[in-house]
Design a protein around this motif. Sequence first.
Motif, PDB file in Angstrom:
ATOM      1  N   ALA A  28      23.143  83.252  25.042  1.00 56.24           N
ATOM      2  CA  ALA A  28      22.246  83.882  24.069  1.00 56.24           C
ATOM      3  C   ALA A  28      23.007  84.856  23.180  1.00 56.24           C
ATOM      4  CB  ALA A  28      21.101  84.590  24.793  1.00 56.24           C
ATOM      5  N   ARG A  29      23.953  85.577  23.758  1.00 54.17           N
ATOM      6  CA  ARG A  29      24.762  86.508  22.955  1.00 54.17           C
ATOM      7  C   ARG A  29      25.524  85.736  21.878  1.00 54.17           C
ATOM      8  NH1 ARG A  29      26.059  91.458  23.041  1.00 54.17           N
ATOM      9  NH2 ARG A  29      25.468  91.944  25.165  1.00 54.17           N
ATOM     10  N   ALA A  30      26.093  84.595  22.245  1.00 53.13           N
ATOM     11  CA  ALA A  30      26.836  83.782  21.272  1.00 53.13           C
ATOM     12  C   ALA A  30      25.905  83.257  20.179  1.00 53.13           C
ATOM     13  CB  ALA A  30      27.542  82.631  21.989  1.00 53.13           C
ATOM     14  N   ALA A  32      23.039  84.598  19.216  1.00 54.42           N
ATOM     15  CA  ALA A  32      22.590  85.731  18.404  1.00 54.42           C
ATOM     16  C   ALA A  32      23.640  86.086  17.357  1.00 54.42           C
ATOM     17  CB  ALA A  32      22.292  86.935  19.299  1.00 54.42           C
ATOM     18  N   ALA A  33      24.893  86.076  17.746  1.00 50.45           N
ATOM     19  CA  ALA A  33      25.967  86.398  16.807  1.00 50.45           C
ATOM     20  C   ALA A  33      26.064  85.343  15.707  1.00 50.45           C
ATOM     21  CB  ALA A  33      27.294  86.519  17.552  1.00 50.45           C
ATOM     22  N   SER A  34      25.808  84.087  16.067  1.00 48.03           N
ATOM     23  CA  SER A  34      25.951  83.012  15.083  1.00 48.03           C
ATOM     24  C   SER A  34      24.835  83.017  14.045  1.00 48.03           C
ATOM     25  CB  SER A  34      26.010  81.656  15.779  1.00 48.03           C
ATOM     26  OG  SER A  34      24.733  81.286  16.251  1.00 48.03           O
ATOM     27  N   ILE A  35      23.706  83.630  14.357  1.00 46.14           N
ATOM     28  CA  ILE A  35      22.615  83.688  13.382  1.00 46.14           C
ATOM     29  C   ILE A  35      22.385  85.116  12.882  1.00 46.14           C
ATOM     30  CG2 ILE A  35      21.452  81.578  14.088  1.00 46.14           C
ATOM     31  CD1 ILE A  35      19.542  83.162  15.791  1.00 46.14           C
ATOM     32  N   SER A  36      23.320  85.989  13.180  1.00 42.04           N
ATOM     33  CA  SER A  36      23.310  87.362  12.671  1.00 42.04           C
ATOM     34  C   SER A  36      21.990  88.083  12.922  1.00 42.04           C
ATOM     35  CB  SER A  36      23.636  87.379  11.169  1.00 42.04           C
ATOM     36  OG  SER A  36      24.877  86.768  10.929  1.00 42.04           O
ATOM     37  N   VAL A 172      19.512  72.996  18.133  1.00 45.36           N
ATOM     38  CA  VAL A 172      20.520  72.181  18.820  1.00 45.36           C
ATOM     39  C   VAL A 172      21.764  72.099  17.950  1.00 45.36           C
ATOM     40  CG1 VAL A 172      21.111  69.858  19.623  1.00 45.36           C
ATOM     41  CG2 VAL A 172      18.887  70.846  20.209  1.00 45.36           C
ATOM     42  N   GLU A 173      21.590  71.834  16.663  1.00 44.58           N
ATOM     43  CA  GLU A 173      22.737  71.757  15.752  1.00 44.58           C
ATOM     44  C   GLU A 173      23.503  73.075  15.725  1.00 44.58           C
ATOM     45  OE1 GLU A 173      24.021  69.052  14.355  1.00 44.58           O
ATOM     46  OE2 GLU A 173      22.406  67.970  15.376  1.00 44.58           O
ATOM     47  N   LEU A 174      22.774  74.173  15.704  1.00 45.46           N
ATOM     48  CA  LEU A 174      23.416  75.487  15.715  1.00 45.46           C
ATOM     49  C   LEU A 174      24.223  75.674  16.996  1.00 45.46           C
ATOM     50  CD1 LEU A 174      23.789  78.218  14.335  1.00 45.46           C
ATOM     51  CD2 LEU A 174      21.703  78.970  15.472  1.00 45.46           C
ATOM     52  N   PHE A 175      23.629  75.319  18.138  1.00 43.45           N
ATOM     53  CA  PHE A 175      24.339  75.445  19.407  1.00 43.45           C
ATOM     54  C   PHE A 175      25.582  74.554  19.406  1.00 43.45           C
ATOM     55  CE2 PHE A 175      25.263  74.010  23.721  1.00 43.45           C
ATOM     56  CZ  PHE A 175      25.480  75.225  24.346  1.00 43.45           C
ATOM     57  N   LEU A 176      25.438  73.331  18.944  1.00 47.62           N
ATOM     58  CA  LEU A 176      26.570  72.400  18.939  1.00 47.62           C
ATOM     59  C   LEU A 176      27.673  72.840  17.983  1.00 47.62           C
ATOM     60  CD1 LEU A 176      24.682  68.981  19.112  1.00 47.62           C
ATOM     61  CD2 LEU A 176      25.763  70.255  20.987  1.00 47.62           C
ATOM     62  N   SER A 177      27.327  73.678  17.007  1.00 44.48           N
ATOM     63  CA  SER A 177      28.342  74.172  16.069  1.00 44.48           C
ATOM     64  C   SER A 177      29.126  75.367  16.620  1.00 44.48           C
ATOM     65  CB  SER A 177      27.685  74.566  14.739  1.00 44.48           C
ATOM     66  OG  SER A 177      26.966  75.778  14.876  1.00 44.48           O
ATOM     67  N   GLU A 180      33.375  75.563  21.315  1.00 44.93           N
ATOM     68  CA  GLU A 180      33.149  75.108  22.684  1.00 44.93           C
ATOM     69  C   GLU A 180      33.559  76.163  23.708  1.00 44.93           C
ATOM     70  OE1 GLU A 180      33.830  71.129  25.338  1.00 44.93           O
ATOM     71  OE2 GLU A 180      33.906  70.992  23.166  1.00 44.93           O
ATOM     72  N   ALA A 181      34.525  76.993  23.383  1.00 43.72           N
ATOM     73  CA  ALA A 181      34.962  78.043  24.315  1.00 43.72           C
ATOM     74  C   ALA A 181      33.831  79.005  24.643  1.00 43.72           C
ATOM     75  CB  ALA A 181      36.149  78.811  23.718  1.00 43.72           C
ATOM     76  N   LEU A 182      32.869  79.149  23.741  1.00 43.61           N
ATOM     77  CA  LEU A 182      31.742  80.057  23.982  1.00 43.61           C
ATOM     78  C   LEU A 182      30.683  79.424  24.873  1.00 43.61           C
ATOM     79  CD1 LEU A 182      31.203  81.572  20.426  1.00 43.61           C
ATOM     80  CD2 LEU A 182      32.294  82.661  22.398  1.00 43.61           C
ATOM     81  N   THR A 183      30.737  78.106  25.049  1.00 43.96           N
ATOM     82  CA  THR A 183      29.666  77.416  25.770  1.00 43.96           C
ATOM     83  C   THR A 183      30.093  76.910  27.131  1.00 43.96           C
ATOM     84  OG1 THR A 183      30.135  75.251  24.756  1.00 43.96           O
ATOM     85  CG2 THR A 183      28.610  76.714  23.586  1.00 43.96           C
ATOM     86  N   VAL A 184      31.289  77.219  27.571  1.00 43.25           N
ATOM     87  CA  VAL A 184      31.724  76.801  28.910  1.00 43.25           C
ATOM     88  C   VAL A 184      31.915  77.982  29.818  1.00 43.25           C
ATOM     89  CG1 VAL A 184      32.713  74.523  28.694  1.00 43.25           C
ATOM     90  CG2 VAL A 184      34.012  76.457  27.886  1.00 43.25           C
TER      91      VAL A 184
END
Length: 184
Positions: A28-30, A32-36, A172-177, A180-184
Amino acid sequence: MLALDLLVQLLTKDPTTYEHSWRVARLARAMAASISLTEEDTHSLIQGCLFHDIGKLLLPKSLLHKPSPLTSYEVETVKTHVNYGVLLLQAAYVKDVKTLHTVQFHHERWDGTGYPHGRRKHQIPLFARICSVLDAYDVMTMDRPYSPALDAEAARRELANHRGTQFDGDLVELFLSLPEALTV
């Protein structure tokens, strides 16, 4: 009782769900940062994701770790965790509506076939839609009593396969963008 006390109880009762909750909060932190998001909204999203499964405190431990498929009655029992979660957080003086909505609606589906109310599309609060994607991703990438973990790439494909049905496709597109280091 404070919300922190609930986390301690979850750690004691179900370390697997406790660890899962922290991983979803990290994702969620990642996001949140991606959508400012604002600092306040970032806090609400992370808190909602951290506590999304807190209602499982009120479910039997044997049900949470059953190694075989659940009966229809057991499935309905597990579904109550979203409402229990809201009640527990309210008892712990959590008043943030976005956090409470994340907990209550994170199992709603984009196509309206989720629970507890069968909400669809934008009737589902944004943070609950985000939590749904993050929760599903984390669950797919962890071993369960009834299924082995998928690798990150396979889990990402599963999310992509369910955009527009289970999940908000844009999220989903936002998450996939995300890197990958942030999602493992």
